[in-house]
Design an enzyme around this catalytic site. Structure first.
Site, PDB file in Angstrom:
ATOM      1  N   HIS A 101       0.887  -1.177   0.000  1.00 44.48           N
ATOM      2  CA  HIS A 101       0.000   0.000   0.000  1.00 44.48           C
ATOM      3  C   HIS A 101       0.917   1.216   0.000  1.00 44.48           C
ATOM      4  CE1 HIS A 101      -2.354  -2.975   2.395  1.00 44.48           C
ATOM      5  NE2 HIS A 101      -3.435  -2.384   1.943  1.00 44.48           N
ATOM      6  N   ASP A 104       2.382   1.998   3.331  1.00 39.94           N
ATOM      7  CA  ASP A 104       3.312   1.017   3.917  1.00 39.94           C
ATOM      8  C   ASP A 104       4.751   1.440   3.656  1.00 39.94           C
ATOM      9  OD1 ASP A 104       1.052  -0.580   4.228  1.00 39.94           O
ATOM     10  OD2 ASP A 104       1.515  -1.850   2.485  1.00 39.94           O
ATOM     11  N   GLU A 268      -8.927 -13.730  -1.058  1.00 42.15           N
ATOM     12  CA  GLU A 268      -8.218 -14.017   0.196  1.00 42.15           C
ATOM     13  C   GLU A 268      -8.928 -15.148   0.934  1.00 42.15           C
ATOM     14  OE1 GLU A 268      -6.788 -10.810   2.775  1.00 42.15           O
ATOM     15  OE2 GLU A 268      -7.411 -12.029   4.483  1.00 42.15           O
ATOM     16  N   ASP A 338      -0.682 -12.455   2.653  1.00 41.16           N
ATOM     17  CA  ASP A 338      -1.298 -11.400   3.464  1.00 41.16           C
ATOM     18  C   ASP A 338      -1.557 -12.007   4.841  1.00 41.16           C
ATOM     19  OD1 ASP A 338      -2.536  -9.245   4.479  1.00 41.16           O
ATOM     20  OD2 ASP A 338      -4.158  -9.132   3.013  1.00 41.16           O
TER      21      ASP A 338
HETATM   22  C1  XLS Z   1      -7.709  -6.444   4.689  1.00 37.94           C
HETATM   23  C2  XLS Z   1      -7.207  -6.696   3.364  1.00 37.94           C
HETATM   24  C3  XLS Z   1      -6.121  -5.759   2.875  1.00 37.94           C
HETATM   25  C4  XLS Z   1      -5.965  -5.856   1.393  1.00 37.94           C
HETATM   26  C5  XLS Z   1      -5.191  -4.752   0.757  1.00 37.94           C
HETATM   27  O1  XLS Z   1      -8.450  -7.225   5.258  1.00 37.94           O
HETATM   28  O2  XLS Z   1      -6.780  -8.022   3.333  1.00 37.94           O
HETATM   29  O3  XLS Z   1      -4.938  -5.987   3.539  1.00 37.94           O
HETATM   30  O4  XLS Z   1      -5.362  -7.067   1.013  1.00 37.94           O
HETATM   31  O5  XLS Z   1      -5.696  -3.507   1.057  1.00 37.94           O
HETATM   32 CA    CA Z   2      -5.856  -9.167   1.715  1.00 34.58          CA
HETATM   33 CA    CA Z   3      -7.375 -10.130   5.646  1.00 36.13          CA
END
Ligand code: XLS
Ligand code: CA
Ligand code: CA
Length: 439
Positions: A101, A104, A268, A338
Site C-alpha cells: 500500500h 506502507d 483471500e 497477506d
Molecule cells: C484487509 C485486506 C487488505 C488488502 C489490501 O483485510 O486483506 O490488507 O489485502 O488492502
Molecule cells: Ca488481503
Molecule cells: Ca485479511
C-alpha cells in the site's frame, strides 16, 4: 548496506525429513510438477504491511515485535530501512514478488504533496533494489481505510472533497504501480459499506464507487498500466456490511457497471471463510467467470469471527486451492502472503519460519492437487455425474439451447416416470482424496 537478519542464512530446500527450522521441507523451487516448476506454479509475494510494518499491536496492547530495523519509526530513514529489510528477507527466501500500500512504504504526511514527494523518493530506492535483485512487484494499492477522512467511505463517502482525496491517492498509487512494473492493482473496500441503512443511500454509494473505479481504469490505461485491476472481496470488518461481500457479489457489481473487462478477483482465504464460503468456493466462482486473478494466501480461524490473517498451515485447504488454480490454468497474479505472525511470535526468526510454513503448505497443496488430478478418479466421477446431458439426444438438445419447454414436457410425458439420478458419492470421493493424500 549492513545485513539486518544476521542470524538467518539463505533458506534452502532440504526435504521432508529435515529437522532444520530454517529450511524448506516441501517447497523445492526447481521441482517440476505437471510440466512446470514449483516456482512457476507458485509466484509467492511478500506483503509489505504485515511483514515490515506490523509489530503485533492489537486492541489491547502495543507492539511485541521490533520492526524499526535500526531506524527511528516515522522517518524516511526508517522507510529505507524497511526496503533494505524487505529485499534481504525476500532474497533469503527466494520470494520473487512483493505487494504494497502507499502508506506502507512511507510515513504519511499531513500534506498530500509531501506524501507524494516521499513516495517518489522511496520508489526510486525500491526500483534500484528491484533492478539489482530481479525481485518484482505483484500488485500495488492505496490504503484508503486508516485515515480518519475515510470514516464514511471512499468511493462511497458522503463528502465530495474526500472523494477527490481518494482519487488523488489512487492516481499516485497507480503511478507507483506502473513505475514498479506491478502486474495488478487492488481495490479492497474495507470502508465501502454501511453500519445502518438509516443513514445510507446504497444505490448512490455503489454508483459513486463504480465511477471512481472507472476513472481509475481510464487513468491506468492512459499511463500504460496493462495489468489487471482486482477487487478483493470481504464481507465485513471493519464495516458491518461491505459491498464487495464475496466473489459473486463483486462480479455482479463489475458487470452491472461495465468494469468486468478490466477487473479480476483477488481472493483471500480468510475473507472467503468470513463470508461463510470455503476458500475453494470463492476460487471456483471467480474461475468460472473468467475472473480468477490473484490470491491472498492466508488462513482464518474457524473459532474466531474475524480476520486473523494467519499463515496458512491447513494442507487440505491449500490442496483444494491448488486444485482450483491448476484447473483454471494458473493465476495471472500470484500468491501474496497477506498474513502476520501471531503476537507472541516476535523475533526475526519467527518472520522467516512463518514464510517457510506458508510456502511449504502451498508446495504440499500443489503436490497433492497434482496427485488428485493425475489419479483422475474425481474428474471421472464428475464427468459421469453429468453424462445424461452430454451422452443423450435430449441432453445434448438442452445444452444446445434450442430446446423448448413444450418439447421437454412431451419427452417427460412419453417417459411416464423418471429414474432417481445417480448417487452423489460424496463419502467415496472424500475417501479417495484422503487415500491420495495420505496413502
Ligand atoms: C484487509 C485486506 C487488505 C488488502 C489490501 O483485510 O486483506 O490488507 O489485502 O488492502
Ligand atoms: Ca488481503
Ligand atoms: Ca485479511
Amino acid at each position: 548496506m549492513a545485513e539486518i537478519f544476521t542470524n538467518i542464512p539463505e533458506i534452502k530446500y532440504e526435504g521432508s525429513k529435515s529437522k532444520n527450522n530454517l529450511a524448506f521441507k516441501f517447497y523445492d523451487p526447481e521441482k517440476v510438477v505437471l510440466g512446470k516448476t514449483m516456482k512457476e506454479h507458485l509466484p509467492f509475494a511478500m506483503a509489505w504491511w504485515h511483514n515490515l510494518c506490523a509489530g503485533g499491536t492489537d486492541m489491547f496492547g502495543r507492539d511485541t515485535a521490533d520492526k524499526s530495523f535500526g531506524a527511528e519509526k516515522g522517518t524516511m530513514k526508517h522507510a529505507k530501512a524497511k526496503v533494505d529489510a524487505g529485499f534481504e528477507f525476500m532474497q533469503k527466501l527466494g520470494i520473487e514478488y512483493f505487494c504494497f500500500h502507499d502508506v506502507d512504504i512511507v510515513p504519511e504526511a499531513d500534506d498530500i504533496n509531501e506524501t507524494n514527494a516521499r513516495l517518489d523518493e522511496i520508489s526510486d530506492y525500491i526500483l534500484e533494489k528491484m533492478n539489482v535483485t530481479g525481485i518484482k512487484c505483484l500488485w500495488g494499492t492505496a490504503n484508503m481505510f486508516s485515515n480518519p477522512r475515510f470514516m464514511n467511505g471512499v468511493g462511497s463517502t458522503n463528502s465530495a472533497d474526500v472523494y477527490c482525496f481518494a482519487a488523488a491517492q489512487i492516481k499516485k498509487a497507480l503511478d507507483l504501480t506502473v513505475k514498479l512494473g506491478g502486474k495488478g492493482y487492488v481495490f479492497w473496500g474495507g470502508r465501502e459499506g454501511y453500519e445502518t441503512l438509516l443513514n445510507t443511500e446504497m444505490k448512490f454509494e455503489q454508483e459513486n464507487i463504480a465511477r471512481l473505479m472507472k476513472m481509475a481504469v481510464e487513468y491506468g490505461r492512459k499511463i500504460g498500466f496493462t495489468g489487471d485491476f482486482y477487487i478483493e472481496p470481504k464481507p465485513k470488518e471493519p464495516m458491518k456490511h461491505q459491498y464487495d461481500f464475496d466473489a459473486a457479489t463483486a462480479i455482479g457489481f463489475l458487470r452491472q457497471y461495465g468494469l468486468d473487462k478490466d477487473f479480476k478477483m483477488n481472493i483471500e482465504a480468510n475473507h472467503a471463510t468470513l463470508a461463510g464460503h470455503t476458500f475453494q468456493h470463492e476460487l471456483r466462482v471467480s474461475a468460472i467467470n473468467g475472473m480468477l486473478g490473484s490470491i491472498d494466501a492466508n488462513q482464518g480461524d474457524y473459532l474466531l469471527g474475524w480476520d486473523t490473517d494467519e499463515f496458512p498451515f491447513d494442507v487440505y485447504e491449500a490442496t483444494m486451492c491448488m486444485y482450483e488454480v491448476i484447473k483454471a490454468g494458473g493465476l495471472t497474479g500470484g500468491f501474496n502472503f497477506d498474513a502476520k505472525n501471531r503476537r507472541p511470535s516476535n523475533t526475526y526468526e519467527d518472520m522467516f519460519e512463518a514464510y517457510i510454513l506458508g510456502m511449504d503448505t502451498f508446495a504440499l497443496g500443489l503436490l497433492n492437487a497434482a496427485k488428485i488430478i493425475e489419479d483422475g478418479r474425481i474428474d471421472e466421477f464428475v464427468s459421469e455425474k453429468y453424462s445424461s446431458f452430454r451422452n443423450t439426444e435430449i441432453g445434448s438438445k438442452i445444452l444446445s439451447g434450442n430446446a423448448t419447454l413444450e418439447e421437454l414436457a412431451s419427452y417427460a410425458a412419453d417417459k411416464k416416470n423418471v429414474e432417481t439420478p445417480i448417487s452423489g458419492k460424496q463419502e467415496r470421493l472424500e475417501g479417495i482424496v484422503n487415500s491420495i493424500l495420505f496413502g
